[in-house]
Design a protein around this motif. Sequence first.
Motif, short mmCIF file in Angstrom:
data_model
loop_
_atom_site.label_atom_id
_atom_site.label_comp_id
_atom_site.label_asym_id
_atom_site.label_seq_id
_atom_site.Cartn_x
_atom_site.Cartn_y
_atom_site.Cartn_z
N PRO A 267 60.84 27.95 -15.99
CA PRO A 267 61.39 27.13 -17.18
C PRO A 267 60.40 25.69 -17.41
O PRO A 267 59.75 25.67 -16.55
N ILE B 79 60.46 21.58 -18.10
CA ILE B 79 61.25 20.36 -18.09
C ILE B 79 60.47 19.14 -18.58
O ILE B 79 59.34 19.27 -18.77
N THR C 280 65.81 19.99 -18.88
CA THR C 280 65.24 21.33 -19.25
C THR C 280 64.61 20.96 -20.85
O THR C 280 65.03 20.05 -21.48
#
Length: 331
Positions: free
Chosen positions: A247, A249, A239
């Motif tokens: 999200p 990464i 992450t």
Amino acid sequence: MDADALEREGLAAAAAAESADAIEVVRVEYLGRKSALKQALREVRDRETGMALNAVRERLEAAIDARESELARAELDARLTTERVDVTLPVGGYSRGKLHLITQIRREVEDVFLGLGYNVVDGREVESTYYNFDALNFPAGHPARSPLATLFVDEKTVLRTETSPSQVRTMEAQEPPIYIVSLGRTYRRDTPDATHSPIFHQVEGLAVDEGITLADLTGTLDFLLRKLFGENRRTEFRTHYFPFTEPSIEAYVSCHVCDGDGCPVCRHSGWIEVGGAGMVDPKVFEAVGYDPERYSGFAFGWGLERIAMLRHEFPDLRELWRNDLRFSRQF
Ligand code: DAH
């Protein structure tokens, strides 16, 4: 004396002579002081015989002269060909040029994505702050907006700091589904060192469709990493944070030196960071008028110089700009 027979014989002997020496022998024999013709001429008493013999002498002289110069030319020709000196030097062949390593990698990445059905699109190197920052959800005080970090052309115009603006321009121009990569130069106000250059290259990728998930992203990056670094490399995703993905990464590839055991190259972690990625933030979709409830997508942005360094294990990216052929020819 039979003048006609003598003439025929002399002409035949001249024609048969095969060298300068031989023709000289013929000349002495037929026209020399002791030759039959000269003796006959000395003994001539009447005008007719004299004229006839002189005519024979002239024809023989002409024939012998002609044969002599013919032989001299032939001998010269023979010498010119046998004694010829080759004054040329072999050029050693031409070597074909090659594409610069970054161009090779750029085309390789394009090929990988063309094979996956993506389109390759161009972006702009001179970009507005709207496309470079605002539409990508960079907050007002983000450090990248500072003229200390970014090269400004004027207050609202920058040299793009990343290839991400081409995401926004592509989405503004068309509706999903979108599968594109965009590769090119990017600029940051960095002092050149072994791992920084104010001019570098990135590949930006964007996929927008109904039902795109993080698994599609990691599957795609995994495929790309194996194509670039070899089928045996393992990949890992951790992450991270970017303003335009949620999200977010960061992709890692198993270390090429120790294969994951840990060594100085991977700082004893077994993994090497390759670049950023994430699921497109709904705010970015809103900026281009897409419905974030209907569409989802992923994006990634990696540096081509970094890929080159990781793949070929050279320690200083400035080599890519030095144009030292001893370096460039290795790839
Ligand atoms: N633009 C980022 C950079 O230059 C790289 C990046 C990260 C691009 C994540 C993306 C992404 O599209 O999703 O550091």
